[in-house]
Design a protein around this motif. Structure first.
Motif, mmCIF file in Angstrom:
data_model
loop_
_atom_site.group_PDB
_atom_site.id
_atom_site.type_symbol
_atom_site.label_atom_id
_atom_site.label_comp_id
_atom_site.label_asym_id
_atom_site.label_seq_id
_atom_site.Cartn_x
_atom_site.Cartn_y
_atom_site.Cartn_z
ATOM 1 N N UNK A 69 2.413 10.402 -1.128
ATOM 2 C CA UNK A 69 2.977 10.908 0.127
ATOM 3 C C UNK A 69 2.936 9.572 1.216
ATOM 4 N N UNK A 70 4.291 9.912 1.884
ATOM 5 C CA UNK A 70 4.452 8.581 2.887
ATOM 6 C C UNK A 70 3.478 8.940 4.144
ATOM 7 N N UNK A 71 2.820 7.859 4.560
ATOM 8 C CA UNK A 71 1.871 7.867 5.625
ATOM 9 C C UNK A 71 2.597 7.757 6.997
ATOM 10 N N UNK A 72 1.949 8.047 8.049
ATOM 11 C CA UNK A 72 2.402 7.580 9.489
ATOM 12 C C UNK A 72 2.025 6.031 9.580
ATOM 13 N N UNK A 73 3.224 5.313 9.733
ATOM 14 C CA UNK A 73 3.291 3.952 10.090
ATOM 15 C C UNK A 73 2.976 3.658 11.524
ATOM 16 N N UNK A 74 1.881 3.240 11.800
ATOM 17 C CA UNK A 74 1.383 2.907 13.357
ATOM 18 C C UNK A 74 1.068 1.358 13.462
ATOM 19 N N UNK A 75 1.606 0.921 14.557
ATOM 20 C CA UNK A 75 1.639 -0.678 14.735
ATOM 21 C C UNK A 75 1.095 -0.957 16.011
ATOM 22 N N UNK A 76 0.146 -2.097 16.243
ATOM 23 C CA UNK A 76 0.037 -2.623 17.592
ATOM 24 C C UNK A 76 1.004 -3.402 17.806
ATOM 25 N N UNK A 77 1.409 -3.203 19.193
ATOM 26 C CA UNK A 77 2.538 -3.920 19.476
ATOM 27 C C UNK A 77 2.382 -5.495 19.436
ATOM 28 N N UNK A 78 3.587 -6.123 18.735
ATOM 29 C CA UNK A 78 3.552 -7.372 18.482
ATOM 30 C C UNK A 78 2.989 -7.907 17.099
ATOM 31 N N UNK A 79 2.674 -6.896 16.284
ATOM 32 C CA UNK A 79 2.231 -7.203 15.094
ATOM 33 C C UNK A 79 2.874 -6.226 13.727
ATOM 34 N N UNK A 80 4.229 -6.197 13.914
ATOM 35 C CA UNK A 80 4.925 -5.440 12.992
ATOM 36 C C UNK A 80 5.036 -5.927 11.754
ATOM 37 N N UNK A 81 4.764 -4.907 10.597
ATOM 38 C CA UNK A 81 4.885 -5.332 9.212
ATOM 39 C C UNK A 81 6.072 -5.553 8.867
ATOM 40 N N UNK A 115 0.834 -1.164 0.115
ATOM 41 C CA UNK A 115 0.066 0.143 0.086
ATOM 42 C C UNK A 115 0.883 1.091 0.080
ATOM 43 N N UNK A 116 1.810 1.284 0.970
ATOM 44 C CA UNK A 116 2.824 2.357 0.877
ATOM 45 C C UNK A 116 3.619 2.842 -0.476
#
Length: 263
Positions: free
Chosen positions: A21-33, A15-16
C-alpha cells in the motif's frame, strides 16, 4: 496508514517499492528524495502542526528513511502548535545527532505514532556477511579494519559519527558533523598511498529504527574519487542500496567491500 518521513537519496523509493500500500510521502523542506512525489512538505518550526496533519490524515505509523542534515531553525517561524516542543528541540539541537533524533522520534511517539524501521518494512536491505567484492581484503586491510572498529567503539559514547578512514595503521579521518561525504572530501593527500579503508558501522546504542548507516553505488564513487582501497561495514547493521550495482562499481574499480560480523 503509514507515513514515510523521507530524506535525500534512493532509500525511500526502495522502501516504497516493497510496500503493498502506498504510504504518505512527507519531506522536511530541502531534503527531497529521489524518484518520489512528495505529498506533504514541512519545516521543523511547524512540527506541531505537521503532527496534527498526520493524525487528521489517518496516519498511525511512521518510517524515517533517507539522508537529512541538521537543519537550521528560525525562532520567528515557530507556530503555536510547535511552541510546546521548543524546549526539547533546543536542548536536542545543542547535543549530538543521536540526541536530536531521539527528540524528534520522541515527539512522534508521545503522540501515539508507531515508529517502523526501513529494513523492517523492506526486508533484504541490510548487508549480508562476507566479502561482497571480487577483491579480497589482505592482511594489512584486516588490521586496518580492526583499528578502525576500535576507534569507532571508543568514540561511540561521544556521539560523533559512524565512520572513519584508516590506512597503513593510521587514522586519516573521522566522520563528524559534516558526514561521510565531507570527511572523504577533506582527507590528507597522503591517504591515497596508504590504501586506506572507509569503516562504517552504527554507534553503540544507536536507534536502528531511524538512523541506520547506509551505503550504495554513490559510496563506491566517493571512495574512488578519494583514492581509497575499500569499504568495511557491519553485517546486518548497515543498509546496502542497489547491491548488484554497488558490487559492479566496486569490482570495476578493484575495491574491497567487506561486510563483517560485529558483535
Amino acid at each position: 496508514m503509514l507515513a514515510l518521513i523521507a530524506g535525500r537519496g534512493g532509500l525511500p523509493a526502495q522502501v516504497v517499492a516493497k510496500l503493498d500500500t502506498a504510504p504518505l510521502i512527507c519531506v522536511l523542506e530541502g531534503f527531497e528524495p529521489d524518484g518520489l512525489r512528495v505529498d506533504i512538505s514541512f519545516r521543523l518550526e511547524r512540527l506541531g502542526s505537521f503532527l496534527k496533519t498526520l493524525r487528521a490524515r489517518g496516519v498511525t505509523e511512521v518510517c524515517f528513511c533517507g539522508a537529512i542534515d541538521r537543519p537550521s531553525i528560525s525562532p520567528m517561524k515557530f507556530d503555536a502548535a510547535t511552541l510546546p516542543l521548543v524546549p526539547a528541540m533546543v536542548r536536542a539541537l545543542g547535543g549530538g545527532d543521536d540526541a536530536a533524533l531521539r527528540a524528534v522520534v520522541g515527539a512522534f511517539e508521545e503522540r501515539g505514532f508507531k515508529v517502523r524501521a526501513a529494513h523492517e518494512l523492506a526486508p533484504g536491505l541490510l548487508a549480508p556477511a562476507g566479502v561482497l567484492s571480487r577483491q579480497e581484503p589482505d592482511d594489512k586491510m584486516r588490521a586496518d579494519a580492526d583499528r578502525g572498529l576500535a576507534v569507532l567503539a571508543a568514540l561511540a559514547p561521544l556521539d560523533v559519527g559512524q565512520g572513519c578512514v584508516v590506512g597503513a595503521g593510521q587514522v586519516w579521518g573521522i566522520e563528524a558533523r559534516g558526514g561521510t561525504d565531507h570527511m572523504l572530501a577533506t582527507l590528507p593527500a597522503r591517504t591515497v598511498q596508504s590504501r586506506a579503508l572507509l569503516i562504517k558501522v552504527p554507534k553503540s546504542g544507536q536507534d536502528m529504527r531511524v538512523d541506520v548507516p547506509t551505503v550504495g553505488p554513490d559510496t563506491v564513487d566517493a571512495l574512488v574519487k578519494a583514492g581509497l582501497a575499500g569499504l568495511v561495514i557491519a553485517a546486518g547493521k548497515v543498509i546496502l542500496l542497489e547491491t548488484a550495482e554497488t558490487r559492479a562499481r566496486a569490482d570495476k574499480a578493484g575495491l574491497v567491500i567487506w561486510s563483517r560480523d560485529i558483535s
